[in-house]
Write a protein that holds these residues in place. Structure first.
Motif, PDB file in Angstrom:
ATOM      1  N   VAL A 201      33.525 -52.552  29.738  1.00 43.87           N
ATOM      2  CA  VAL A 201      32.736 -53.867  29.196  1.00 43.87           C
ATOM      3  C   VAL A 201      33.800 -54.757  29.849  1.00 43.87           C
ATOM      4  O   VAL A 201      35.161 -54.727  29.714  1.00 43.87           O
ATOM      5  CB  VAL A 201      32.652 -53.727  27.705  1.00 43.87           C
ATOM      6  N   LEU A 202      33.149 -55.868  30.588  1.00 43.67           N
ATOM      7  CA  LEU A 202      33.997 -57.112  30.953  1.00 43.67           C
ATOM      8  C   LEU A 202      34.045 -58.200  29.941  1.00 43.67           C
ATOM      9  O   LEU A 202      32.963 -58.143  29.038  1.00 43.67           O
ATOM     10  CB  LEU A 202      33.185 -57.751  32.213  1.00 43.67           C
TER      11      LEU A 202
ATOM     12  N   PRO B 211      32.407 -66.692  28.798  1.00 45.94           N
ATOM     13  CA  PRO B 211      31.688 -66.506  30.060  1.00 45.94           C
ATOM     14  C   PRO B 211      30.287 -67.149  29.930  1.00 45.94           C
ATOM     15  O   PRO B 211      29.747 -67.134  29.005  1.00 45.94           O
ATOM     16  CB  PRO B 211      31.521 -65.037  30.198  1.00 45.94           C
ATOM     17  N   THR B 212      29.650 -67.593  30.795  1.00 45.80           N
ATOM     18  CA  THR B 212      28.407 -68.354  31.035  1.00 45.80           C
ATOM     19  C   THR B 212      27.446 -66.914  31.269  1.00 45.80           C
ATOM     20  O   THR B 212      27.508 -66.084  31.710  1.00 45.80           O
ATOM     21  CB  THR B 212      28.272 -69.325  32.153  1.00 45.80           C
ATOM     22  N   LYS B 213      26.293 -67.174  30.204  1.00 48.79           N
ATOM     23  CA  LYS B 213      25.316 -66.210  30.362  1.00 48.79           C
ATOM     24  C   LYS B 213      24.072 -66.396  31.375  1.00 48.79           C
ATOM     25  O   LYS B 213      23.328 -65.666  31.339  1.00 48.79           O
ATOM     26  CB  LYS B 213      24.599 -66.049  29.026  1.00 48.79           C
ATOM     27  N   ILE B 214      24.029 -67.623  31.694  1.00 44.74           N
ATOM     28  CA  ILE B 214      23.159 -68.203  32.521  1.00 44.74           C
ATOM     29  C   ILE B 214      23.012 -67.431  34.307  1.00 44.74           C
ATOM     30  O   ILE B 214      21.734 -67.057  34.289  1.00 44.74           O
ATOM     31  CB  ILE B 214      23.281 -69.905  32.876  1.00 44.74           C
TER      32      ILE B 214
ATOM     33  N   ARG C   2      30.166 -58.191  28.824  1.00 43.87           N
ATOM     34  CA  ARG C   2      29.188 -57.589  29.573  1.00 43.87           C
ATOM     35  C   ARG C   2      29.469 -55.955  29.774  1.00 43.87           C
ATOM     36  O   ARG C   2      30.352 -55.776  30.470  1.00 43.87           O
ATOM     37  CB  ARG C   2      28.925 -58.189  31.113  1.00 43.87           C
ATOM     38  N   LYS C   3      28.601 -55.529  29.337  1.00 42.77           N
ATOM     39  CA  LYS C   3      28.588 -53.864  29.681  1.00 42.77           C
ATOM     40  C   LYS C   3      28.268 -53.420  30.777  1.00 42.77           C
ATOM     41  O   LYS C   3      26.876 -53.496  31.169  1.00 42.77           O
ATOM     42  CB  LYS C   3      27.841 -53.043  28.367  1.00 42.77           C
ATOM     43  N   LEU C   4      29.070 -52.879  31.688  1.00 43.46           N
ATOM     44  CA  LEU C   4      28.495 -52.402  33.036  1.00 43.46           C
ATOM     45  C   LEU C   4      27.909 -50.909  32.806  1.00 43.46           C
ATOM     46  O   LEU C   4      28.507 -49.926  32.494  1.00 43.46           O
ATOM     47  CB  LEU C   4      29.760 -52.121  34.079  1.00 43.46           C
ATOM     48  N   ASP C   5      26.786 -50.785  32.903  1.00 43.71           N
ATOM     49  CA  ASP C   5      25.880 -49.602  33.339  1.00 43.71           C
ATOM     50  C   ASP C   5      25.345 -49.560  34.704  1.00 43.71           C
ATOM     51  O   ASP C   5      24.251 -50.095  34.909  1.00 43.71           O
ATOM     52  CB  ASP C   5      24.737 -49.588  32.316  1.00 43.71           C
TER      53      ASP C   5
ATOM     54  N   ASP D 186      24.492 -55.456  30.921  1.00 44.75           N
ATOM     55  CA  ASP D 186      23.743 -55.842  29.716  1.00 44.75           C
ATOM     56  C   ASP D 186      25.133 -56.520  28.869  1.00 44.75           C
ATOM     57  O   ASP D 186      26.026 -56.342  28.762  1.00 44.75           O
ATOM     58  CB  ASP D 186      22.880 -55.105  28.882  1.00 44.75           C
ATOM     59  N   TRP D 187      24.473 -57.656  28.264  1.00 46.55           N
ATOM     60  CA  TRP D 187      25.371 -58.437  27.253  1.00 46.55           C
ATOM     61  C   TRP D 187      25.407 -57.670  25.991  1.00 46.55           C
ATOM     62  O   TRP D 187      24.439 -57.397  25.411  1.00 46.55           O
ATOM     63  CB  TRP D 187      24.870 -59.789  26.941  1.00 46.55           C
ATOM     64  N   ILE D 188      26.663 -57.394  25.367  1.00 47.52           N
ATOM     65  CA  ILE D 188      26.701 -56.924  24.142  1.00 47.52           C
ATOM     66  C   ILE D 188      27.554 -57.769  23.349  1.00 47.52           C
ATOM     67  O   ILE D 188      28.496 -58.431  23.706  1.00 47.52           O
ATOM     68  CB  ILE D 188      27.371 -55.634  24.221  1.00 47.52           C
ATOM     69  N   ASP D 189      27.471 -57.843  21.807  1.00 55.72           N
ATOM     70  CA  ASP D 189      28.305 -58.567  21.012  1.00 55.72           C
ATOM     71  C   ASP D 189      29.536 -57.758  20.943  1.00 55.72           C
ATOM     72  O   ASP D 189      29.725 -56.698  20.720  1.00 55.72           O
ATOM     73  CB  ASP D 189      27.576 -58.724  19.701  1.00 55.72           C
ATOM     74  N   ILE D 190      30.725 -58.458  20.761  1.00 53.72           N
ATOM     75  CA  ILE D 190      32.149 -58.021  20.321  1.00 53.72           C
ATOM     76  C   ILE D 190      32.559 -58.591  19.046  1.00 53.72           C
ATOM     77  O   ILE D 190      32.997 -59.897  18.937  1.00 53.72           O
ATOM     78  CB  ILE D 190      33.072 -58.750  21.416  1.00 53.72           C
ATOM     79  N   ILE D 191      32.158 -57.806  18.010  1.00 56.95           N
ATOM     80  CA  ILE D 191      32.379 -58.171  16.746  1.00 56.95           C
ATOM     81  C   ILE D 191      32.928 -56.890  15.988  1.00 56.95           C
ATOM     82  O   ILE D 191      32.669 -55.823  16.159  1.00 56.95           O
ATOM     83  CB  ILE D 191      30.833 -58.512  15.997  1.00 56.95           C
ATOM     84  N   PRO D 192      34.129 -57.121  15.298  1.00 54.93           N
ATOM     85  CA  PRO D 192      34.616 -56.254  14.550  1.00 54.93           C
ATOM     86  C   PRO D 192      33.955 -55.587  13.540  1.00 54.93           C
ATOM     87  O   PRO D 192      32.956 -56.259  12.798  1.00 54.93           O
ATOM     88  CB  PRO D 192      36.249 -56.929  13.777  1.00 54.93           C
TER      89      PRO D 192
END
Length: 652
Positions: free
Chosen positions: A370-371, A380-383, A428-431, A437-443
């Motif tokens: 995951v980046l 990071p921009t999501k656009i 950004r999860k690399l698959d 795809d974008w993923i949330d980074i939340i504890p």
């Protein structure tokens, strides 16, 4: 006559208003600009931008990018003198360079009601090399004093037309008016991003027909825009925020497509599919992620033969965590091979976590890289994909339908916990099979501090006490780092932090560096404050908050705690029968909007026994800026309850 008096009243009202207003409508310095020496909307401001304007366009003759800038600024106090020094950064690369022209700078001072102007001498403009890609041009306006108005303007000519100039509407001082004009040839298509939450008061667009014409007959129209903001508050850093670049009101440009006059089309901004393909084939990322390294390490057989996937993953994680040292470098690229890391035992964040990824993958754990961008690096921009927006790499593991985010760079992290620096909303999860795809980074877990305090006051006014404190998550992390680094110093620091207590014993229960909890016990004594037989006891022997961290009049950016937070305090006080209890704190309950936080303060008196239950919950990781006034008031209640609550007892 009534109409006449009304007319006179309106005229006089306009006159009074004009006398109290700076001229924010133009670059011209007025009498009011010189004579007004305070800004009513921000009494703390040391300087004020009254008016500024920028203009960017392609010169129709030289086909170079021209950026013009002018600013009118008021110096309110001596602390604002540094605003009279202007620094310009000029970019150079491959033998081409930007150059600044037409610098004009004037200091305006009011002398006997007259505008006395002092112009910058060209000899006071200095140039110096900043690094291989930037040259600095600096100048300081002359004869600046409190009350001065400075005006300056310049233009920058740039051969780098791909690097269209952005614009900062907001700064660390307030601005009355800020405007940016652009003219972009139609064959240059940009992604335009407005940063921050402040509204535009002007957002106009148009078209200039054939603004550029070539000798061979080719031409292009230009799309024009005018963006403006007014009454822009100063951006002031405060606790619980990520980097200011995430929130500073500005407009940025990223070239998307260039269309040549010969019909060629160059896609500058990639799609994520293209970016994924490039990352997959990159020798420092994709190719390192598929290397089998299990034969090069010596993980215990008990870990590798473990049938429980969670325990196996945890064992592999702890092996990497304890055997490889992070060198402090941030990067998403593995600058050396994974095998070099195994040999050297030290590497950057990507090298260590790619090794973790590969070992988990080799042993049947479903993992993805995951980046991430760290909190001080910006969102990071999501656009569109901008790989330079990322400076960190973590691992996502899926075990028994549960997701864990892992980072082996910190020896004190528990399994499934990320360092605070990487809690920056999303990654950004690399698959490489199904697409990134974008993923949330939340504890996944709340961080807490829980304190149980027992106090007993004897007939002599001596208070004997005990504390059982349990810190979890990120509160435990900071304590573990301090304790395991130097236990002796940890105990000493704690003693120094409580000079009023005679600490008899202090012990840490947990000896595991990676435990989610940090538990400690303490025994102490102190003497109650005696004022003629009346004793005043502070029930909060150990406080969570000594002052309100929120001090701004207005905050234009979110309050980012990074994780959900809770503070719990239980007090059990036994008072000797030789005293009577005169006064106890008043109970209190306060809530944040939408049930996003709560303060509970309960007091129970039973004969000579007092019990206090105190809890503060923050139920959001990030609070939008609209919550700021509520949070500020809420924290006032918290701080006041902890620092101004008293139990009053009296000798019978």
């Amino acid at each position: 006559m009534k109409v006449f008096y009304l007319f006179i009243f309106l005229i006089s009202g306009l006159s009074i208003y004009a006398q109290d207003s700076f001229n924010s409508e133009s670059y011209i310095v007025t009498k009011n600009d010189l004579e007004l020496n305070s800004y009513s909307k921000d009494s703390t401001a040391n300087a004020l931008v009254i008016y500024e304007k920028g203009n960017s366009y392609i010169d129709k003759n030289t086909f170079k990018l021209i950026f013009e800038h002018q600013q009118k600024l008021k110096i309110l106090t001596r602390d604002g003198f540094d605003k009279a020094t202007i620094t310009l950064y000029l970019y150079n690369n491959d033998g081409r360079k930007e150059k600044v022209e037409d610098i004009m700078a004037i200091t305006h001072n009011s002398v006997n009601g007259q505008d006395v102007k002092t112009q910058l001498d060209k000899s006071q403009i200095f140039t110096e090399k900043y690094n291989d890609n930037y040259t600095l041009v600096k100048f300081t306006l002359p004869k600046v004093q409190e009350g001065s108005v400075i005006t300056y303007s310049y233009s920058i000519e740039s051969p780098f037309i791909y690097k269209f100039k952005g614009w900062d509407f907001q700064d660390d001082i307030p601005k009355l008016y800020s405007e940016y004009n652009t003219s972009i040839p139609a064959n240059y298509e940009y992604n335009i991003k407005l940063v921050g939450s402040l509204p535009l008061v002007k957002n106009e667009s148009g078209r200039h027909i054939e603004c550029i014409r070539l000798n061979n007959g080719g031409s292009a129209d230009c799309f024009t825009s005018i963006y403006a903001m007014e009454d822009i508050p100063a951006f002031i850093d405060e606790d619980y925020m990520t980097t200011r670049e995430n929130y500073l009101a500005s407009i940025d440009y990223e070239l998307k497509i260039f269309r040549g006059f010969d019909g060629t089309v160059e896609n500058i901004t990639k799609t994520w599919k293209t970016a994924d393909d490039e990352l997959k084939s990159d020798p420092n990322i994709g190719r390192q992620l598929i290397k089998n390294v299990s034969s090069n390490v010596s993980i215990a057989d008990s870990v590798l033969t473990e049938s429980n996937l969670y325990k196996k993953a945890k064992g592999i994680f702890e092996y990497v965590q304890s055997n490889f040292v992070w060198n402090g470098e941030y990067s998403i690229y593995n600058n050396s091979s994974v095998k070099d890391l195994i040999k050297n035992k030290s590497g950057n964040v990507a090298e260590i976590n790619i090794l973790l990824h590969n070992l988990l993958d080799d042993n049947g754990i479903n993992v993805y890289p995951v980046l991430v961008s760290t909190r001080n690096h910006g969102l990071p921009t999501k656009i569109y994909p901008v790989i330079s927006d990322f400076n960190y790499l973590i691992v996502q593991a899926e075990i028994n339908n549960k997701i864990y985010h892992l980072d082996a760079t910190d020896p004190y992290l528990s399994f499934g916990m990320l360092p605070f620096r990487s809690l920056n909303q999303y990654g950004r999860k690399l698959d490489f099979k199904n697409g990134s795809d974008w993923i949330d980074i939340i504890p996944s877990k709340r961080s807490t501090i829980s304190r149980k305090v027992q106090l007993e006051i004897n007939s002599e006014g001596l208070i004997s006490g005990s504390l059982n404190a349990n810190s979890t998550g990120y509160h435990a992390l900071s304590k573990k780092e301090a304790y395991f680094d130097n236990p002796t110093n940890y105990y000493k620091t704690n003693k120094d932090d409580h000079p009023d207590l005679d600490i008899l014993n202090h012990e840490v229960e947990h000896k595991d560096k990676t435990s989610f909890n940090f538990v400690e016990d303490m025994e102490f004594e102190y003497v109650a404050e005696d004022l003629g037989g009346v004793f005043y006891l502070d029930p909060f022997v150990f406080k969570f908050f000594k002052e309100n961290p929120f001090k701004l009049q207005e905050r234009t950016y979110p309050i980012d705690f990074g994780y959900k937070d809770s503070f719990l305090y239980n007090l059990n006080l036994f008072v000797d029968e030789s005293y009577e209890i005169i006064e106890v704190p008043k109970p209190l309950n306060a809530k944040l909007p939408n049930n996003s936080g709560e303060l509970v303060f309960k007091v129970l008196k039973n004969d000579n026994n007092i019990r206090i239950y105190y809890k503060v919950d923050f139920d959001k990781e990030i609070y939008e800026r609209e919550y700021y006034s509520y949070l500020k008031k809420f924290m006032n209640e918290v701080v006041n309850s902890e620092n101004n609550s008293l139990i009053v007892i009296k000798k019978k």
